[in-house]
Design an enzyme around this catalytic site. Structure first.
Site, PDB file in Angstrom:
ATOM      1  N   ARG A   1      -8.997   0.661   9.723  1.00 43.32           N
ATOM      2  CA  ARG A   1      -8.530  -0.687  10.052  1.00 43.32           C
ATOM      3  C   ARG A   1      -9.645  -1.409  10.725  1.00 43.32           C
ATOM      4  NH1 ARG A   1      -2.514   0.222   9.622  1.00 43.32           N
ATOM      5  NH2 ARG A   1      -1.528  -1.522   9.824  1.00 43.32           N
TER       6      ARG A   1
ATOM      7  N   LYS B   1       0.856  -1.242  -0.006  1.00 42.18           N
ATOM      8  CA  LYS B   1      -0.090   0.008   0.025  1.00 42.18           C
ATOM      9  C   LYS B   1       0.833   1.381   0.250  1.00 42.18           C
ATOM     10  CE  LYS B   1      -1.864  -1.090   4.101  1.00 42.18           C
ATOM     11  NZ  LYS B   1      -1.230  -2.148   4.123  1.00 42.18           N
TER      12      LYS B   1
ATOM     13  N   ARG C   1      12.245  -2.372  10.500  1.00 44.12           N
ATOM     14  CA  ARG C   1      11.332  -1.965  11.532  1.00 44.12           C
ATOM     15  C   ARG C   1      11.136  -3.072  12.572  1.00 44.12           C
ATOM     16  NH1 ARG C   1       5.629  -0.408   8.452  1.00 44.12           N
ATOM     17  NH2 ARG C   1       4.914  -1.510  10.273  1.00 44.12           N
TER      18      ARG C   1
ATOM     19  N   ARG D   1       0.186  -9.266  13.636  1.00 51.15           N
ATOM     20  CA  ARG D   1      -0.414  -8.186  12.850  1.00 51.15           C
ATOM     21  C   ARG D   1      -1.499  -8.808  11.735  1.00 51.15           C
ATOM     22  NH1 ARG D   1       4.700  -5.614  10.990  1.00 51.15           N
ATOM     23  NH2 ARG D   1       3.532  -4.331   9.592  1.00 51.15           N
TER      24      ARG D   1
ATOM     25  N   ARG E   1      11.518  -6.361   4.157  1.00 50.33           N
ATOM     26  CA  ARG E   1      11.344  -4.715   3.900  1.00 50.33           C
ATOM     27  C   ARG E   1      12.575  -4.104   4.855  1.00 50.33           C
ATOM     28  NH1 ARG E   1       5.665  -2.243   5.033  1.00 50.33           N
ATOM     29  NH2 ARG E   1       5.494  -3.451   6.995  1.00 50.33           N
TER      30      ARG E   1
END
Ligand code: ADP
Ligand code: AMP
Length: 213
Positions: free
Chosen positions: A88, A13, A159, A170, A127
């Site tokens: 969310r 996204k 992260r 998550r 990532r």
């Protein structure tokens, strides 16, 4: 143009929102980025949000909405925005609908990034982000020019919540809290799905088509 980018963590996204934001001249507003910045600055909402973010669960709606309302008050949102990672859950979707109604706006489109779990895990674990300019890379899919360094020269970091354990939480939270929004926005005739497992350029093409640009 008021857009929502909906999808699991790691679906791509942010990558697409950054591009569309530049193309359209409207801000990319990611509640994850707003909350991370609040945590870094040790503001009241930031201190309250940190424990939830570290655990991979949703930050309470009241905190998330306060941070978002503050961002919406900035002048660059006048022509619209790309919302990434918000709403969310259904409560947040209702809150967004109320905020839009007050401004006399409606949502233009909700783009749903559809992706299988295995690919999500690979995207999250690979990532790397730049703490300086916020650029997002992937170790194998979208590597920087120089290994370990952002193209701006800063050392890349992973992260804290991109570990496999937190990513699993998550993903579960996403299934329970966020997936119901697919039906919510379908019923309101706002949802367009894109096949987010394709390469960046192809996903971009699909997003363009869905947005009508
Ligand atoms: P999200 O904002 O949905 O959490 P990101 O945009 O940060 O996802 O992307 C997650 C990871 O996947 C990043 O490492 C990014 O470089 C990579 N990525 C994004 N889109 C694609 C794609 N279409 N193909 C391969 N890798 C991608
Ligand atoms: P993201 O950058 O979108 O992956 O979000 C990182 C973390 O920030 C999430 O795991 C949540 O803890 C928190 N967060 C981001 N957006 C929201 C939201 N809309 N509601 C609640 N928590 C959020």
């Amino acid at each position: 143009m008021q857009l929502v980018f909906l999808g699991a963590p790691g679906a791509g996204k942010g990558t697409q929102a950054r591009w569309l934001s530049k193309e359209k001249g409207i801000p990319h507003i990611a509640t994850g980025d707003l909350l991370r910045s609040a945590v870094q600055k040790k503001t009241g909402p930031g201190l309250a949000a940190a424990q939830y973010m570290n655990a991979g669960t949703l930050v309470p709606d009241s905190i998330t909405l306060d941070v978002l309302k503050e961002r919406f008050a900035e002048q660059d949102t006048e022509k619209g925005y790309v919302l990434d990672g918000f709403p969310r859950n259904v409560t947040q979707a209702e809150a967004l609908a109320s905020m839009l109604q007050i401004s006399g706006w409606t949502l233009t489109r909700v783009i749903y990034f559809s992706l299988d779990e295995e690919t999500l895990v690979k995207r999250i674990s690979g990532r790397r982000i730049c703490p300086q300019c916020q650029a997002v890379y992937h170790l194998s899919e979208r590597p920087p020019r120089q290994e370990g360094r952002c193209d701006c020269g800063t050392l890349l970091i992973q992260r804290e919540d991109d570990t496999s354990e937190t990513a699993r939480v998550r993903f579960q939270v996403y299934q329970q809290e966020t997936v119901p929004l697919v039906q919510y926005y379908t019923e309101r005739h706002l949802l367009s799905a894109v096949n987010a497992s394709a390469g960046v350029e192809e996903v971009m093409r699909q997003v363009k088509q869905a947005v009508g640009c």
